[in-house]
Design an enzyme around this catalytic site. Structure first.
Site, PDB file in Angstrom:
ATOM      1  N   GLY A  15       0.838  -1.207   0.000  1.00  0.00           N
ATOM      2  CA  GLY A  15       0.000   0.000   0.000  1.00  0.00           C
ATOM      3  C   GLY A  15       0.868   1.250   0.000  1.00  0.00           C
ATOM      4  NE  ARG A  76      -2.122  -4.462  -1.402  1.00  0.00           N
ATOM      5  CZ  ARG A  76      -1.668  -3.916  -0.278  1.00  0.00           C
ATOM      6  NH1 ARG A  76      -0.633  -4.442   0.355  1.00  0.00           N
ATOM      7  NH2 ARG A  76      -2.256  -2.872   0.261  1.00  0.00           N
ATOM      8  CG  ASP A 107       3.581  -6.994   7.527  1.00  0.00           C
ATOM      9  OD1 ASP A 107       3.042  -6.465   6.536  1.00  0.00           O
ATOM     10  OD2 ASP A 107       2.956  -7.702   8.337  1.00  0.00           O
ATOM     11  CB  THR A 130       2.970   0.661   6.197  1.00  0.00           C
ATOM     12  OG1 THR A 130       1.637   0.370   6.639  1.00  0.00           O
ATOM     13  CG2 THR A 130       3.902   0.401   7.364  1.00  0.00           C
ATOM     14  CG  ASP A 132      -1.394  -0.381   8.180  1.00  0.00           C
ATOM     15  OD1 ASP A 132      -2.275   0.473   7.951  1.00  0.00           O
ATOM     16  OD2 ASP A 132      -1.201  -1.378   7.458  1.00  0.00           O
ATOM     17  CG  ASP A 134       1.760  -2.891  10.419  1.00  0.00           C
ATOM     18  OD1 ASP A 134       2.631  -2.188   9.860  1.00  0.00           O
ATOM     19  OD2 ASP A 134       1.044  -3.687   9.808  1.00  0.00           O
ATOM     20  NE  ARG A 176      -2.236  -5.630   5.249  1.00  0.00           N
ATOM     21  CZ  ARG A 176      -1.352  -6.272   4.528  1.00  0.00           C
ATOM     22  NH1 ARG A 176      -0.069  -6.219   4.818  1.00  0.00           N
ATOM     23  NH2 ARG A 176      -1.727  -7.005   3.531  1.00  0.00           N
TER      24      ARG A 176
HETATM   25  P1  ATP Z   1       1.046  -2.580   3.590  1.00  0.00           P
HETATM   26  O1  ATP Z   1       1.361  -2.716   5.049  1.00  0.00           O
HETATM   27  O2  ATP Z   1       0.860  -1.158   3.199  1.00  0.00           O
HETATM   28  O3  ATP Z   1      -0.066  -3.449   3.102  1.00  0.00           O
HETATM   29  P2  ATP Z   1       2.971  -4.519   2.683  1.00  0.00           P
HETATM   30  O4  ATP Z   1       4.374  -4.377   2.262  1.00  0.00           O
HETATM   31  O5  ATP Z   1       2.700  -5.322   3.919  1.00  0.00           O
HETATM   32  O6  ATP Z   1       2.363  -3.051   2.771  1.00  0.00           O
HETATM   33  P3  ATP Z   1       1.909  -6.643   1.007  1.00  0.00           P
HETATM   34  O7  ATP Z   1       0.938  -6.590  -0.124  1.00  0.00           O
HETATM   35  O8  ATP Z   1       1.631  -7.545   2.139  1.00  0.00           O
HETATM   36  O9  ATP Z   1       2.098  -5.123   1.472  1.00  0.00           O
HETATM   37  O10 ATP Z   1       3.348  -7.057   0.408  1.00  0.00           O
HETATM   38  C1  ATP Z   1       3.889  -6.355  -0.696  1.00  0.00           C
HETATM   39  C2  ATP Z   1       4.484  -7.331  -1.665  1.00  0.00           C
HETATM   40  O11 ATP Z   1       5.571  -8.039  -1.064  1.00  0.00           O
HETATM   41  C3  ATP Z   1       3.556  -8.431  -2.163  1.00  0.00           C
HETATM   42  O12 ATP Z   1       2.689  -7.991  -3.174  1.00  0.00           O
HETATM   43  C4  ATP Z   1       4.546  -9.469  -2.663  1.00  0.00           C
HETATM   44  O13 ATP Z   1       5.034  -9.108  -3.924  1.00  0.00           O
HETATM   45  C5  ATP Z   1       5.676  -9.341  -1.630  1.00  0.00           C
HETATM   46  N1  ATP Z   1       5.530 -10.384  -0.609  1.00  0.00           N
HETATM   47  C6  ATP Z   1       4.724 -10.386   0.473  1.00  0.00           C
HETATM   48  N2  ATP Z   1       4.837 -11.517   1.173  1.00  0.00           N
HETATM   49  C7  ATP Z   1       5.737 -12.279   0.524  1.00  0.00           C
HETATM   50  C8  ATP Z   1       6.289 -13.582   0.720  1.00  0.00           C
HETATM   51  N3  ATP Z   1       5.917 -14.346   1.767  1.00  0.00           N
HETATM   52  N4  ATP Z   1       7.225 -14.024  -0.156  1.00  0.00           N
HETATM   53  C9  ATP Z   1       7.585 -13.284  -1.208  1.00  0.00           C
HETATM   54  N5  ATP Z   1       7.100 -12.046  -1.459  1.00  0.00           N
HETATM   55  C10 ATP Z   1       6.193 -11.548  -0.628  1.00  0.00           C
END
Ligand code: ATP
Length: 327
Positions: A15, A76, A107, A130, A132, A134, A176
Site C-alpha cells: 500500500g 502487490r 511487513d 506504511t 499502519d 505496525d 490491517r
Molecule cells: P502494507 O502494510 O501497506 O499493506 P505490505 O508491504 O505489507 O504493505 P503486502 O501486499 O503484504 O504489502 O506485500 C507487498 C508485496 O511483497 C507483495 O505484493 C509481494 O510481492 C511481496 N511479498 C509479500 N509476502 C511475501 C512472501 N511471503 N514471499 C515473497 N514475497 C512476498
C-alpha cells in the site's frame, strides 16, 4: 578486496503511504552524493520481474517532497511469492547492473525482501513505508503521522454533523491488524470510544462503547472501529448496536483510501528524509536484511526478522486516556 555498492535499486511496494516520495528523493540524492548510481524500479517487485527499471537523477526527484503517493508506483505482486518470479527479478537486477536494493513498504514487502536476500545473497535495506505503524522496532512508519492527521480532520468534520443530528457515528479506520491509527485518532479527535483488535473481546468493547453513548445520554457520539477488529468492520458493529438499542440512530462512515492520500506532514517528510539517507549509509556500512527505523529520535537498524515478526504494543496509558477522557 573491499566491496563497495555501486548501483542501488529503489522500489515502493504494498500500500502506498504519504512521504514515500520524500523517501525516494532522499535515497536518490544520498546515493548520488556518495557517488552511487540509482535505478528506480516501477510498481514494486512487479517492476523487477518485468524489467521496468530506469535511472533516477537528482532532477527526477525534484518537486516531489510535498506530494502524496509514489512516483515509482506501487503494486502487490503475486509472482514474487514464487521462486520462478524471484529468479526473473534477480536476472533483471543483474541486467540493470543493480548490486543492492532499498525497498520501501510494509511487513509483506520485508518478508519478500528477506526471502530474496537469502536466495540470491543480495544486500537489501528496508524503509518502513506504511500508514499502519505496525512494524516492530520503529516508533513511527513513513506516512503514519499524515494518515493520523487526515483521520482526525475527517472526524472533526463528522462531529459537526453528528451533533446537529443526534446520531451515533461509527467510523471505520484502516490499520490491517494494528489499532495504532484508530486509538490515536480517537484520542486526538475526542471520540467516545474505539474498538481495536489488540484489546480482548471485541464484543465487550462494543458493549462498553454502547454504554458510553448511553451514559453520556448525549445526543451524539463517535466510535472508531478498526477495520479488522471484527469481521464486517463498522457495518457489523452498527448491526450489533442497532439490535441492542433500536433507539439509536446509527450511521457508518468508511474512510477508506482517503486515509492514504494527501500531502505529507512535516513530521513524515523529515522522517522519510532522515531514513532515506540512513538506508544508503547502512548499505555503505555493509548492513543487509535490516529495516532502518527511528527510536527516541535516533536512527536504528532492525533485522527484518524482528521488524516483521514481533508485535508492537499499544500503550496502556493511551487506552486508559481514551476511556477517562470520554466520560
Ligand atoms: P502494507 O502494510 O501497506 O499493506 P505490505 O508491504 O505489507 O504493505 P503486502 O501486499 O503484504 O504489502 O506485500 C507487498 C508485496 O511483497 C507483495 O505484493 C509481494 O510481492 C511481496 N511479498 C509479500 N509476502 C511475501 C512472501 N511471503 N514471499 C515473497 N514475497 C512476498
Amino acid at each position: 578486496m573491499e566491496y563497495k555498492v555501486q548501483c542501488i535499486g529503489v522500489l515502493t511496494s504494498g500500500g502506498d503511504s504519504p512521504a514515500m516520495n520524500a523517501a525516494i528523493r532522499a535515497v536518490t540524492r544520498a546515493a548520488i552524493y556518495n557517488g552511487i548510481k540509482v535505478m528506480g524500479i516501477y510498481r514494486g517487485y512487479q517492476g523487477l520481474i518485468d524489467g521496468d527499471i530506469r535511472e533516477l537523477t537528482s532532477h527526477d526527484v525534484s518537486g516531489i517532497i510535498q506530494r502524496g503517493g509514489t512516483i515509482l508506483k506501487s503494486a502487490r505482486c503475486a509472482e514474487f511469492r514464487n521462486p520462478e518470479g524471484r529468479k526473473k527479478a534477480y536476472d533483471n537486477m543483474q541486467k540493470a547492473g543493480i548490486d543492492a536494493l532499498i525497498v520501501i513498504g510494509g511487513d509483506g514487502t520485508f518478508t519478500g525482501a528477506r526471502q530474496f536476500a537469502q536466495e540470491f545473497n543480495v544486500p537489501i535495506v528496508g524503509l518502513p513505508g506504511t500508514i499502519d505503524n505496525d512494524l516492530w522496532g520503529t516508533d513511527a512508519t513513513i506516512g503514519y503521522d499524515t494518515s493520523l492527521n487526515t483521520i482526525m480532520d475527517c472526524i472533526d468534520k463528522l462531529r459537526d454533523t453528528a451533533t446537529s443530528h443526534e446520531r451515533v457515528f461509527l467510523v471505520e479506520v484502516m490499520g490491517r491488524d494494528a489499532g495504532f491509527l484508530t486509538l490515536n485518532a480517537a484520542i486526538a479527535a475526542g471520540s467516545e470510544a474505539a474498538i481495536i483488535p489488540e484489546r480482548a473481546s471485541v464484543l465487550e468493547q462494543i458493549e462498553e462503547a454502547i454504554g458510553q453513548g448511553r451514559r453520556k445520554s448525549k445526543n451524539s457520539s463517535i466510535v472508531l472501529v478498526q477495520e479488522h477488529a471484527i469481521e464486517g468492520g463498522a457495518q457489523a458493529v452498527a448491526k450489533i448496536f442497532e439490535e441492542a438499542h433500536p433507539e439509536y440512530n446509527t450511521r457508518v462512515t468508511i474512510l477508506g483510501h482517503l486515509q492514504r492520500g494527501g500531502s505529507p506532514t512535516a513530521q513524515d517528510r523529515i522522517l522519510a528524509s532522515r531514513l532515506g539517507i540512513a538506508a544508503v549509509t547502512a548499505l555503505l556500512e555493509e548492513q543487509r536484511s535490516i529495516m532502518v527505523g527511528i527510536k527516541n529520535d535516533d536512527i536504528v537498524y532492525v533485522p527484518f526478522s524482528k521488524a516483521i515478526k514481533q508485535q508492537k504494543d499499544i500503550k496502556d496509558d493511551k487506552w486508559t486516556a481514551m476511556h477517562i477522557l470520554s466520560i
